[in-house]
Design a protein around this motif. Structure first.
Motif, PDB file in Angstrom:
ATOM      1  N   UNK A 137       5.057  10.847  -0.900  1.00  0.00           N
ATOM      2  CA  UNK A 137       4.567  12.014  -1.632  1.00  0.00           C
ATOM      3  C   UNK A 137       3.710  11.602  -2.818  1.00  0.00           C
ATOM      4  N   UNK A 138       4.115  10.568  -3.539  1.00  0.00           N
ATOM      5  CA  UNK A 138       3.312  10.073  -4.658  1.00  0.00           C
ATOM      6  C   UNK A 138       1.984   9.502  -4.168  1.00  0.00           C
ATOM      7  N   UNK A 139       2.006   8.837  -3.006  1.00  0.00           N
ATOM      8  CA  UNK A 139       0.762   8.282  -2.464  1.00  0.00           C
ATOM      9  C   UNK A 139      -0.258   9.345  -2.130  1.00  0.00           C
ATOM     10  N   UNK A 140       0.197  10.537  -1.738  1.00  0.00           N
ATOM     11  CA  UNK A 140      -0.740  11.617  -1.429  1.00  0.00           C
ATOM     12  C   UNK A 140      -1.575  11.997  -2.644  1.00  0.00           C
ATOM     13  N   UNK A 141      -1.036  11.822  -3.846  1.00  0.00           N
ATOM     14  CA  UNK A 141      -1.745  12.208  -5.069  1.00  0.00           C
ATOM     15  C   UNK A 141      -2.392  11.018  -5.767  1.00  0.00           C
ATOM     16  N   UNK A 142      -2.389   9.866  -5.134  1.00  0.00           N
ATOM     17  CA  UNK A 142      -2.877   8.665  -5.807  1.00  0.00           C
ATOM     18  C   UNK A 142      -4.344   8.791  -6.218  1.00  0.00           C
ATOM     19  N   UNK A 143      -5.183   9.303  -5.334  1.00  0.00           N
ATOM     20  CA  UNK A 143      -6.604   9.445  -5.636  1.00  0.00           C
ATOM     21  C   UNK A 143      -6.909  10.820  -6.201  1.00  0.00           C
ATOM     22  N   UNK A 160      -3.966   2.255  -7.861  1.00  0.00           N
ATOM     23  CA  UNK A 160      -3.286   3.549  -8.053  1.00  0.00           C
ATOM     24  C   UNK A 160      -2.114   3.743  -7.080  1.00  0.00           C
ATOM     25  N   UNK A 161      -2.316   3.645  -5.757  1.00  0.00           N
ATOM     26  CA  UNK A 161      -1.146   3.792  -4.884  1.00  0.00           C
ATOM     27  C   UNK A 161      -0.111   2.699  -5.070  1.00  0.00           C
ATOM     28  N   UNK A 209       4.964   1.104   0.492  1.00  0.00           N
ATOM     29  CA  UNK A 209       3.653   0.892  -0.134  1.00  0.00           C
ATOM     30  C   UNK A 209       2.531   0.985   0.890  1.00  0.00           C
ATOM     31  N   UNK A 210       2.730   0.368   2.060  1.00  0.00           N
ATOM     32  CA  UNK A 210       1.705   0.433   3.092  1.00  0.00           C
ATOM     33  C   UNK A 210       1.456   1.847   3.576  1.00  0.00           C
ATOM     34  N   UNK A 211       2.528   2.596   3.814  1.00  0.00           N
ATOM     35  CA  UNK A 211       2.371   3.977   4.284  1.00  0.00           C
ATOM     36  C   UNK A 211       1.731   4.848   3.206  1.00  0.00           C
ATOM     37  N   UNK A 212       2.131   4.662   1.945  1.00  0.00           N
ATOM     38  CA  UNK A 212       1.563   5.478   0.871  1.00  0.00           C
ATOM     39  C   UNK A 212       0.081   5.179   0.680  1.00  0.00           C
TER      40      UNK A 212
END
Length: 321
Positions: A137-143, A160-161, A209-212
């Motif tokens: 979920x956090x990775x979705x908002x990384x950019x 960022x991610x 980390x890879x998936x995010x």
């Protein structure tokens, strides 16, 4: 008598080329793209925002390691800054989820039947699943959530991610303190097998980390994926044995063998099972699928490397749309 003026002296230097002189204000003749590329290479010029090589990108990312750590810590501190209980919510959120799941699945649906030490079993599953779901979920908002930073500064966007994944690791450390306390209350005392939690969580962190990073690229290009992801995560959670034992659920011939293998080697289920095996006495090796450590390591390496490369290949596009 007519006076004669002397002729002006000839100009010094080479004669100008024949033909009409360029009009005032005219631009220089256009060059072919190949000529411009050769001219830029001859003078050491590079394309602004061009994607570096993979090796150079890794070195740039390592050079920003202090920024990544500071960014993750700042995000973690600010996450609950507006709440009166502050950082306590880092522990309370998974505990409340576990309480709700215990009431619905353990009491109403009676999934605790046949599962020894159901409370440690359930709480461990909830905490470990939360680690994966929160990272994605956090990775979705990384950019998209840091677009002004992306457009204003030049730095490897993977920072960022990676920083947000590190933030989830830091948050997990707070949650583990509560998890260990619950295990002690329900009779699960420290023993050498608890040390297996360290490599299990390290593999899970690499997988997350890879998936995010892959999700960060997808949502940066197609924001609608963020609307779909909660349904994907919810389905994934139900198929990962968070609230029930997959062994009990899949016993018999009710489920095709291919589906059984897919559920057993589901990466989230693997990491949950490894943590249960490490922390809960009654969860023995008989509950684990064959070659569980090899499967967990394979998921971590494949997703970690593939996610990083997939994110790097779009480096020059972030913040341009």
């Amino acid at each position: 008598m007519v006076s004669q003026t002397a002729a002006p002296p000839p100009p010094v230097g080479p004669a100008p080329p024949a033909g009409p002189s360029p009009a005032r204000g005219s631009t220089a003749p256009a060059h072919a793209p190949g000529e411009l590329a050769a001219l830029a290479a001859r003078h050491g010029l590079t394309v602004s925002g061009a994607r570096p090589t993979l090796g150079a990108y890794v070195r740039q990312l390592w050079g920003r390691r202090h920024f990544i750590t500071a960014f993750a810590t700042a995000k973690l501190t600010a996450q609950y800054s507006q709440a009166k209980l502050g950082q306590v919510w880092q522990v309370m959120t998974p505990l409340l989820n576990a309480t709700v799941y215990y009431f619905i699945f353990g009491v109403l649906l009676d999934t605790r039947r046949g599962v020894e030490d159901f409370v440690p079993f359930l709480v461990t599953g909830v905490f470990i699943w939360t680690f994966t779901s929160s990272s994605i979920t956090a990775g979705m908002r990384a950019i998209s959530g840091n677009i002004q930073l992306v457009r204003a500064l030049h730095f490897p966007r993977a920072s960022l991610p990676v920083a947000l994944a590190l933030q989830q690791v830091q948050q997990l450390l707070f949650s583990l303190a509560a998890l260990f306390l619950i295990l002690l209350v329900f009779g699960q005392y420290p023993q050498p097998s608890w040390l297996l939690a360290v490599p299990a969580l390290a593999l899970q962190a690499l997988f997350n980390t890879g998936v995010s990073m892959a999700v960060a690229r997808l949502t940066a290009r197609t924001p609608d994926i963020a609307q779909l992801m909660p349904f994907v995560l919810r389905t994934w959670m139900y198929s990962s044995g968070v609230m029930w034992s997959l062994d009990s659920l899949l016993a018999g011939d009710r489920v095709p063998h291919a589906v059984l293998v897919a559920l057993e080697y589901n990466p989230a289920a693997l990491y949950i099972d490894l943590m249960r095996y490490a922390l809960i006495d009654s969860f023995t090796g008989a509950h684990l699928p064959p070659h569980v450590w090899a499967a967990a390591a394979g998921w971590a390496l494949v997703c970690g490397v593939a996610g990083f490369v997939y994110f790097w290949k779009a480096e020059e596009t972030y913040g341009r749309g």
